[in-house]
Every structure is written in structure tokens, then in C-alpha cells.
Motif scaffolding. Structure first.
Motif, PDB file in Angstrom:
ATOM      1  N   GLU A  96       9.436  -1.488  -2.554  1.00 50.32           N
ATOM      2  CA  GLU A  96       9.142  -0.071  -2.339  1.00 50.32           C
ATOM      3  C   GLU A  96       8.103   0.129  -1.244  1.00 50.32           C
ATOM      4  OE1 GLU A  96       9.473   1.921  -6.641  1.00 50.32           O
ATOM      5  OE2 GLU A  96       7.920   0.382  -6.495  1.00 50.32           O
ATOM      6  N   SER A  97       8.182   1.275  -0.628  1.00 48.73           N
ATOM      7  CA  SER A  97       7.181   1.710   0.328  1.00 48.73           C
ATOM      8  C   SER A  97       7.306   3.219   0.449  1.00 48.73           C
ATOM      9  CB  SER A  97       7.395   1.062   1.697  1.00 48.73           C
ATOM     10  OG  SER A  97       6.377   1.453   2.590  1.00 48.73           O
ATOM     11  N   GLU A  98       6.249   3.844   0.868  1.00 48.22           N
ATOM     12  CA  GLU A  98       6.281   5.277   1.129  1.00 48.22           C
ATOM     13  C   GLU A  98       5.864   5.512   2.571  1.00 48.22           C
ATOM     14  OE1 GLU A  98       4.054   7.577  -1.658  1.00 48.22           O
ATOM     15  OE2 GLU A  98       5.072   6.692  -3.384  1.00 48.22           O
ATOM     16  N   LYS A  99       6.365   6.570   3.128  1.00 51.03           N
ATOM     17  CA  LYS A  99       5.957   6.919   4.482  1.00 51.03           C
ATOM     18  C   LYS A  99       4.545   7.493   4.443  1.00 51.03           C
ATOM     19  CE  LYS A  99      10.433   7.603   6.597  1.00 51.03           C
ATOM     20  NZ  LYS A  99      11.271   8.495   7.396  1.00 51.03           N
ATOM     21  N   VAL A 100       3.685   6.976   5.323  1.00 52.56           N
ATOM     22  CA  VAL A 100       2.322   7.495   5.436  1.00 52.56           C
ATOM     23  C   VAL A 100       2.233   8.511   6.574  1.00 52.56           C
ATOM     24  CG1 VAL A 100       1.193   5.518   4.363  1.00 52.56           C
ATOM     25  CG2 VAL A 100       1.596   5.508   6.833  1.00 52.56           C
TER      26      VAL A 100
ATOM     27  N   LEU B 262       5.830   3.613   7.862  1.00 49.32           N
ATOM     28  CA  LEU B 262       5.739   3.189   6.469  1.00 49.32           C
ATOM     29  C   LEU B 262       4.342   2.698   6.147  1.00 49.32           C
ATOM     30  CD1 LEU B 262       9.007   1.115   5.899  1.00 49.32           C
ATOM     31  CD2 LEU B 262       8.476   3.403   5.057  1.00 49.32           C
ATOM     32  N   GLY B 263       3.962   2.899   4.902  1.00 48.48           N
ATOM     33  CA  GLY B 263       2.726   2.325   4.382  1.00 48.48           C
ATOM     34  C   GLY B 263       3.026   0.922   3.877  1.00 48.48           C
ATOM     35  N   PRO B 264       2.127   0.373   3.077  1.00 47.69           N
ATOM     36  CA  PRO B 264       2.335  -0.980   2.549  1.00 47.69           C
ATOM     37  C   PRO B 264       3.654  -1.103   1.777  1.00 47.69           C
ATOM     38  CG  PRO B 264       0.112  -0.218   2.099  1.00 47.69           C
ATOM     39  CD  PRO B 264       0.869   0.964   2.637  1.00 47.69           C
ATOM     40  N   VAL B 265       4.262  -2.252   1.909  1.00 48.49           N
ATOM     41  CA  VAL B 265       5.498  -2.566   1.193  1.00 48.49           C
ATOM     42  C   VAL B 265       5.109  -3.397  -0.031  1.00 48.49           C
ATOM     43  CG1 VAL B 265       7.692  -3.818   1.324  1.00 48.49           C
ATOM     44  CG2 VAL B 265       6.864  -2.534   3.315  1.00 48.49           C
ATOM     45  N   THR B 266       5.604  -2.991  -1.200  1.00 48.68           N
ATOM     46  CA  THR B 266       5.306  -3.705  -2.438  1.00 48.68           C
ATOM     47  C   THR B 266       6.577  -4.352  -2.966  1.00 48.68           C
ATOM     48  OG1 THR B 266       3.562  -2.133  -2.988  1.00 48.68           O
ATOM     49  CG2 THR B 266       4.406  -3.485  -4.793  1.00 48.68           C
ATOM     50  N   VAL B 267       6.501  -5.662  -3.197  1.00 48.35           N
ATOM     51  CA  VAL B 267       7.599  -6.439  -3.756  1.00 48.35           C
ATOM     52  C   VAL B 267       7.246  -6.729  -5.216  1.00 48.35           C
ATOM     53  CG1 VAL B 267       8.837  -8.641  -3.638  1.00 48.35           C
ATOM     54  CG2 VAL B 267       8.113  -7.502  -1.526  1.00 48.35           C
TER      55      VAL B 267
END
Length: 116
Positions: free
Chosen positions: A58-62, A67-72
């Protein structure tokens, strides 16, 4: 539509159409896919078969175009505590060292534009 040299195809679109991936979804899928196809065989090579291996990326647009940080986040079922230790060590090593996609994002790979 993206097609590789082996003939595989992926439908790409803006997200308004059914049955297509957005470019951002493909990027996140690439991060997840790279990690999984590397973690699973390396864990098995160390003598531990994982009962279940899946993940969410997941990631959200900042900003509208950033994109902001990507979380696995792994969803894994292991047969033993020892297998869990091996899996965790392998997953960390893959994340830090072996997944080309994740490492490229972390290192900030330059993207060049070549116009005709």
C-alpha cells in the motif's frame, strides 16, 4: 496494454475502466511480486516450506503526482517457530538487498525521457 517479449499482457488504464490496472497499482504489484518471488524460494532453500504466503502493498499519494512511503505487509503461515525465524530473516534480507523493484524505489532510480 503492456506486452513483454514472452507475450504476456497487462491491461493498463486510468482506473475508470473495468479489468485494468492503473500505473500506480502496477508499481505496487511489482514491489509485492518481486518480494514474493524472491522470499519463497530462498525460504524453501533453507529447508522451510511456507504454508501460506501473500502480501498487501500500500501507499498513498502525498501530492497529486507523488507517492508517499510504500508499506509491504506479509500474510504468512509458517509450520514452526524455526520456519518463522528463517522467513523473517529472509524477508528482511530480500527487502534490504535482493528485490530489484524495492531497492530501485528506495535508491531513487533516475527515469530518463527519450523523445523521438
Amino acid at each position: 496494454m503492456a506486452t513483454n517479449s514472452r507475450g504476456a499482457r497487462v491491461a493498463i488504464g486510468s482506473g475508470d475502466e473495468e479489468g485494468v490496472f492503473t500505473p500506480v497499482e502496477l508499481l505496487l504489484a511489482a514491489v509485492g511480486g518481486c518480494n514474493i518471488v524472491t522470499v519463497e524460494p530462498l525460504t524453501a532453500k533453507r529447508g522451510h516450506r511456507l504454508l501460506r504466503l501473500a502480501m498487501t502493498v500500500e501507499s498513498e499519494k502525498v501530492e497529486p503526482n507523488l507517492l508517499g512511503p510504500v508499506t509491504v505487509t506479509y500474510d504468512v503461515e509458517v509450520p514452526s517457530e524455526q520456519a518463522d525465524e528463517v522467513f523473517r530473516a529472509v524477508a528482511e534480507r530480500v527487502h534490504d538487498k535482493y528485490c530489484t523493484v524495492s531497492r530501485s524505489l528506495q535508491e531513487g532510480t533516475v527515469v530518463r525521457l527519450a523523445l523521438p
